[in-house]
Design a protein around this motif. Structure first.
Motif, PDB file in Angstrom:
ATOM      1  N   LEU A 222     -19.125  -8.520   8.058  1.00 49.54           N
ATOM      2  CA  LEU A 222     -18.443  -7.259   8.331  1.00 49.54           C
ATOM      3  C   LEU A 222     -17.648  -6.827   7.103  1.00 49.54           C
ATOM      4  O   LEU A 222     -16.825  -7.578   6.590  1.00 49.54           O
ATOM      5  CB  LEU A 222     -17.501  -7.423   9.532  1.00 49.54           C
ATOM      6  CG  LEU A 222     -16.613  -6.224   9.895  1.00 49.54           C
ATOM      7  CD1 LEU A 222     -17.460  -5.014  10.265  1.00 49.54           C
ATOM      8  CD2 LEU A 222     -15.665  -6.590  11.036  1.00 49.54           C
TER       9      LEU A 222
ATOM     10  N   LEU B  58     -13.560  -4.593  17.176  1.00 52.26           N
ATOM     11  CA  LEU B  58     -13.547  -5.965  17.682  1.00 52.26           C
ATOM     12  C   LEU B  58     -12.703  -6.123  18.936  1.00 52.26           C
ATOM     13  O   LEU B  58     -12.754  -7.170  19.589  1.00 52.26           O
ATOM     14  CB  LEU B  58     -13.014  -6.921  16.592  1.00 52.26           C
ATOM     15  CG  LEU B  58     -13.892  -7.110  15.355  1.00 52.26           C
ATOM     16  CD1 LEU B  58     -13.167  -7.977  14.322  1.00 52.26           C
ATOM     17  CD2 LEU B  58     -15.221  -7.755  15.731  1.00 52.26           C
TER      18      LEU B  58
ATOM     19  N   ILE C  71     -20.718  -3.260  15.581  1.00 50.60           N
ATOM     20  CA  ILE C  71     -19.358  -3.475  15.085  1.00 50.60           C
ATOM     21  C   ILE C  71     -19.302  -3.047  13.620  1.00 50.60           C
ATOM     22  O   ILE C  71     -19.975  -3.619  12.764  1.00 50.60           O
ATOM     23  CB  ILE C  71     -18.945  -4.958  15.238  1.00 50.60           C
ATOM     24  CG1 ILE C  71     -18.956  -5.357  16.715  1.00 50.60           C
ATOM     25  CG2 ILE C  71     -17.572  -5.203  14.624  1.00 50.60           C
ATOM     26  CD1 ILE C  71     -18.761  -6.851  16.937  1.00 50.60           C
TER      27      ILE C  71
ATOM     28  N   SER D 219     -25.646  -5.616  15.541  1.00 51.54           N
ATOM     29  CA  SER D 219     -24.344  -5.310  16.135  1.00 51.54           C
ATOM     30  C   SER D 219     -23.867  -3.911  15.735  1.00 51.54           C
ATOM     31  O   SER D 219     -24.122  -3.437  14.632  1.00 51.54           O
ATOM     32  CB  SER D 219     -23.313  -6.352  15.688  1.00 51.54           C
ATOM     33  OG  SER D 219     -22.011  -5.955  16.035  1.00 51.54           O
TER      34      SER D 219
ATOM     35  N   LYS E 130     -13.987  -7.870  22.117  1.00 55.89           N
ATOM     36  CA  LYS E 130     -15.216  -8.596  21.811  1.00 55.89           C
ATOM     37  C   LYS E 130     -14.992 -10.104  21.893  1.00 55.89           C
ATOM     38  O   LYS E 130     -13.871 -10.599  21.846  1.00 55.89           O
ATOM     39  CB  LYS E 130     -15.707  -8.222  20.407  1.00 55.89           C
ATOM     40  CG  LYS E 130     -16.124  -6.766  20.270  1.00 55.89           C
ATOM     41  CD  LYS E 130     -17.344  -6.452  21.137  1.00 55.89           C
ATOM     42  CE  LYS E 130     -17.944  -5.085  20.794  1.00 55.89           C
ATOM     43  NZ  LYS E 130     -17.063  -3.976  21.160  1.00 55.89           N
TER      44      LYS E 130
ATOM     45  N   THR F 199     -21.126 -11.024  11.936  1.00 56.23           N
ATOM     46  CA  THR F 199     -21.737 -10.502  13.159  1.00 56.23           C
ATOM     47  C   THR F 199     -23.252 -10.611  13.033  1.00 56.23           C
ATOM     48  O   THR F 199     -23.768 -11.105  12.025  1.00 56.23           O
ATOM     49  CB  THR F 199     -21.343  -9.031  13.392  1.00 56.23           C
ATOM     50  OG1 THR F 199     -21.848  -8.240  12.301  1.00 56.23           O
ATOM     51  CG2 THR F 199     -19.836  -8.876  13.475  1.00 56.23           C
ATOM     52  N   LYS F 200     -23.968 -10.104  14.049  1.00 58.23           N
ATOM     53  CA  LYS F 200     -25.427 -10.048  13.983  1.00 58.23           C
ATOM     54  C   LYS F 200     -25.859  -8.695  13.412  1.00 58.23           C
ATOM     55  O   LYS F 200     -25.144  -7.686  13.558  1.00 58.23           O
ATOM     56  CB  LYS F 200     -26.015 -10.251  15.377  1.00 58.23           C
ATOM     57  CG  LYS F 200     -25.815 -11.673  15.902  1.00 58.23           C
ATOM     58  CD  LYS F 200     -26.509 -11.858  17.233  1.00 58.23           C
ATOM     59  CE  LYS F 200     -26.399 -13.305  17.683  1.00 58.23           C
ATOM     60  NZ  LYS F 200     -27.056 -13.532  18.996  1.00 58.23           N
TER      61      LYS F 200
ATOM     62  N   LEU G 287     -21.923 -17.875  17.708  1.00 58.98           N
ATOM     63  CA  LEU G 287     -22.416 -16.526  17.431  1.00 58.98           C
ATOM     64  C   LEU G 287     -23.928 -16.436  17.618  1.00 58.98           C
ATOM     65  O   LEU G 287     -24.432 -15.543  18.307  1.00 58.98           O
ATOM     66  CB  LEU G 287     -22.033 -16.115  16.009  1.00 58.98           C
ATOM     67  CG  LEU G 287     -22.587 -14.776  15.511  1.00 58.98           C
ATOM     68  CD1 LEU G 287     -22.019 -13.617  16.329  1.00 58.98           C
ATOM     69  CD2 LEU G 287     -22.276 -14.580  14.024  1.00 58.98           C
TER      70      LEU G 287
ATOM     71  N   ASP H  94     -19.623 -12.482  19.818  1.00 59.11           N
ATOM     72  CA  ASP H  94     -20.026 -11.265  19.104  1.00 59.11           C
ATOM     73  C   ASP H  94     -19.681 -11.330  17.619  1.00 59.11           C
ATOM     74  O   ASP H  94     -20.269 -10.614  16.808  1.00 59.11           O
ATOM     75  CB  ASP H  94     -19.321 -10.049  19.707  1.00 59.11           C
ATOM     76  CG  ASP H  94     -19.632  -9.862  21.181  1.00 59.11           C
ATOM     77  OD1 ASP H  94     -20.823  -9.915  21.540  1.00 59.11           O
ATOM     78  OD2 ASP H  94     -18.680  -9.684  21.964  1.00 59.11           O
ATOM     79  N   VAL H  95     -18.674 -12.147  17.271  1.00 56.90           N
ATOM     80  CA  VAL H  95     -18.224 -12.249  15.892  1.00 56.90           C
ATOM     81  C   VAL H  95     -17.739 -13.672  15.650  1.00 56.90           C
ATOM     82  O   VAL H  95     -17.151 -14.296  16.541  1.00 56.90           O
ATOM     83  CB  VAL H  95     -17.101 -11.232  15.580  1.00 56.90           C
ATOM     84  CG1 VAL H  95     -15.889 -11.459  16.457  1.00 56.90           C
ATOM     85  CG2 VAL H  95     -16.714 -11.245  14.116  1.00 56.90           C
TER      86      VAL H  95
END
Length: 706
Positions: A577, A462, A456, A454, A465, A450-451, A538, A544-545
């Motif tokens: 993650l 998730l 998450i 995020s 997402k 992820t960023k 991404l 998002d993931v």
């Protein structure tokens, strides 16, 4: 003396610059070895000075040098006799100019003879059947190729061609039936378990060894001198040995009487050990300097001028040419490969023994013209080192077409990347024969990325997402499906449909239309395909993931920054993650590639094929034993990476782990049964619910009757 063309070129250059210089240097194709034999960095820079007549061209392996000579991008190099056979078979013309010798007086690197005990009653080859045979054994192929090691038996033993046995076992069986007993220590095949099986089955081929139950390279009768000790200790009747070792052995061993032993000659005669011109069965020619025809005379003059007392650039050329060979011997006249090898007793004959008919062939499926070319050179290399069955290279358009070819028996084996393994098993009925094992960081290690900003934190976050997958039904896809099922975030079968409902608008290249739902909405097939595509998905904000291999993140960042002047990506722009501080953050791991064959292949065919590829690895892989390698299995070919095998491959193994103590958790192969688990789980649930209903019905009926 300069050729006329070079003379004209140099004269023009001299007139233009008013100084007579060597305007064009001869290009020496240099192959670095291991350790102290990595010489290019030490000596090639010394050739950059103006007065040097030579410059370096650094190549990956010796056959790469052959190709460069053929294309005219190099002028000369050092080759072994086996390389010359490969050049001859590949129709590449080079001329031999000089030999590199240990000493000036020996015409060949070594000569091989058959020594018999006079008390054994051996007068000719016809008397050999039922005798006791001392063989140097196997395990030092860099000095003693299988072709030369097996030449005596190939000459005197009637071959066995039992279609129910592997080619290797046929050879072993023929020798076992011909001789009463033998000592052939060392690895017969490269598969350890199969090696043990064969030695148990043909135990009398180890009967004469010091430790018959082991029959290993540690045996007292293994190796060059071992076969002679086996003979003179009285264990055997005949020894296959190098002539220089025979002279040393009988010259130094006190109490041995040479008159008790004789040389058995190929013409069925006997000769004293002390004969002035001993009868030879086969010789190994020296390594040579060979060049393109157009410059052969000039190269011979330069190389012939080199001696231990030279200085300056000439000394550097000598250091680059030398390995453990220190005497440069001028060939009487530069000559083609054919005539040079023709003088080498038995050498061409040893390389032309025919096998069983019809011959067995392993058809390797390749996916491009350049990959097929690399495969063809591997085939030629395998042939000159005595590997059987023969190899053949068949080109298809892509891996999928190769899998079709295997399924239809038009090919026998294909290298399959991990993302296609499930499809290969499910759709084309293929199974894995061996794996490309790599260092831990090079494995396909699936992670959720992820960023940093995020929110998450868990897999539950998730839901809904936007997900980016490299490809449908690949390692990442099947891994995530299993992880979501294990966490009970998806439960109902079919899971393929469940996973598409779990995520929001996403990208999964190759996802079938009947499954897509909203998952294909963010897809740009050309941009978001593969590992880099998923990470681009991404980083661009479309997802998002991303589910990718951990080692692709650093490569992606580097590639983006190289190819785009505006890119300022950093590793820190991505976050893996990780739900637990006590468990690994990766979701699964898989080998980079697998050699796959038909699932219904016979055990015999599997043994033959696995042995060939393990021996290829032993000869041409990362652990090659020679000073320089003739062919690079795991490395670039003509500047292109990951052809046929991945460059990062350390070795081939019949198990997926790189070492026996490699215990990395979550192997991908364990993730491929999730759909079956789902079906069984639902079946159990249905069964349980059925029992509950029956129980309620029974109670109700009983209550009513009461």
């Amino acid at each position: 003396m300069l050729s006329f063309g070079r003379f004209v070129t140099c004269t023009i250059a001299a007139l233009s610059c008013l100084s007579l210089v060597y305007c064009e240097k001869y290009k020496f194709c240099m192959v670095d070895g291991k350790g102290g034999y990595m010489k290019s960095g030490r000596y090639c820079p010394n050739l950059d000075i103006a007065e040097s007549k030579v410059e370096c061209v650094v190549a990956l392996d010796r056959l790469d040098c052959l190709r460069r000579l053929s294309k005219g991008t190099a002028d000369f190099s050092v080759f072994t006799a086996e390389d010359l056979v490969t050049a001859q078979n590949s129709k590449i013309e080079v001329l031999v100019t000089n030999e590199l010798r240990y000493n000036a007086k020996d015409n060949y690197e070594y000569e091989v003879v058959a020594v018999v005990n006079n008390n054994a009653g051996i007068k000719s080859k016809h008397d050999l059947k039922g005798k006791r045979f001392c063989h140097p054994g196997y395990g030092y192929e860099t000095d003693w190729t299988r072709i030369l090691a097996n030449y005596f038996e190939a000459s005197v033993v009637t071959p066995s061609c039992d279609t129910d046995l592997t080619i290797t076992e046929n050879r072993i069986k023929a020798t076992a039936e011909f001789f009463e007993a033998s000592c052939k220590a060392g690895p017969w095949v490269n598969n350890p378990s199969l090696n043990i099986q064969l030695k148990q089955k043909y135990a009398h081929l180890c009967e004469l060894c010091g430790n018959p139950s082991k029959c290993s390279i540690n045996d007292e009768y293994w190796g060059r001198r071992g076969s002679l000790l086996c003979l003179t200790d009285g264990a055997g009747d005949i020894s296959w040995a190098r002539l220089d070792d025979v002279k040393t052995h009988f010259g130094l061993q006190s109490g041995l009487v040479p008159d008790q032993y004789s040389l058995l000659c190929p013409d069925d005669s006997l000769m004293p050990l002390t004969a002035a011109e001993p009868c030879i069965w086969v010789v190994k020619p020296w390594p040579v300097v060979a060049s393109r025809r157009s410059v052969a005379q000039e190269i011979q003059e330069i190389v012939s001028s080199l001696s231990p007392n030279v200085t300056g650039w000439r000394q550097s050329v000598l250091k680059l040419l030398e390995t453990s060979y220190t005497v440069v011997k001028k060939v009487d006249s530069v000559e083609p490969i054919e005539s040079y090898l023709h003088r080498a007793t038995g050498f061409l004959s040893a390389n032309s023994f025919s096998g069983c008919h019809p011959p067995r062939t392993i058809n390797i499926c390749t996916t491009s013209i350049i990959e097929n070319a690399k495969c063809a050179w591997m085939r030629e290399s395998a042939a000159v080192y005595g590997l059987e069955p023969d190899l053949e290279c068949i080109k298809a358009d892509n891996t999928t077409h190769c899998m079709v070819a295997l399924n239809q028996k038009a090919a026998d084996i294909v290298m399959v990347p991990s993302d296609l393994v499930h499809r290969a098993e499910k759709e084309y009925n293929l199974t894995t024969l061996f794996y490309e094992t790599v260092n831990v960081d090079e494995k396909y290690i699936t992670v959720a990325v992820t960023k940093p900003e995020s929110n998450i934190k868990t897999f539950a976050d998730l839901r809904g997402k936007k997900a980016c997958f490299p490809v449908y039904d690949g390692v990442a896809w099947n891994t995530v499906k299993k992880v979501l099922f294990d966490k009970q975030l998806i439960k109902n079968c079919p899971l393929e449909k469940e996973i598409t409902n779990f995520f929001g608008p996403s990208c999964t290249p190759g996802l079938p239309d009947n499954l897509s739902g909203s998952m294909k909405k963010t897809c740009q097939e050309d941009t978001f395909n593969g590992e880099f595509g998923a990470l681009q998905c991404l980083s661009s904000g479309a997802g998002d993931v991303a589910f990718v291999s951990r080692n692709s993140i650093k490569k992606f960042v580097s590639s983006e920054n190289e190819n785009s002047a505006n890119s300022k990506l950093k590793i820190e722009d991505f976050k893996i993650l990780c739900e637990s501080k006590t468990k690994p953050c990766h979701l699964s791991w898989a080998p980079l590639g697998q050699g796959m064959i038909r699932n219904n292949s016979t055990d015999l065919w599997k043994k033959d094929t696995l042995d060939v590829f393990l021996r290829l690895d032993n000869l041409f892989g990362k652990s090659y034993q020679s000073l320089t390698t003739p062919f690079t299995m795991f490395g670039k070919y003509d500047g292109k990476s990951d052809l046929l095998f991945h460059d990062a491959t350390i070795r081939l193994r019949s198990v997926a782990t790189s070492k026996d103590f490699d215990t990395m958790v979550y192997p991908y192969k364990d993730f491929l049964n999730v759909d079956t688990m789902c079906i069984n789980s639902n079946a159990s649930r249905i069964s349980f619910n059925g029992y509950v209903l029956l129980f309620i019905a029974a109670v109700s009926v009983r209550f009513c009757f009461n």
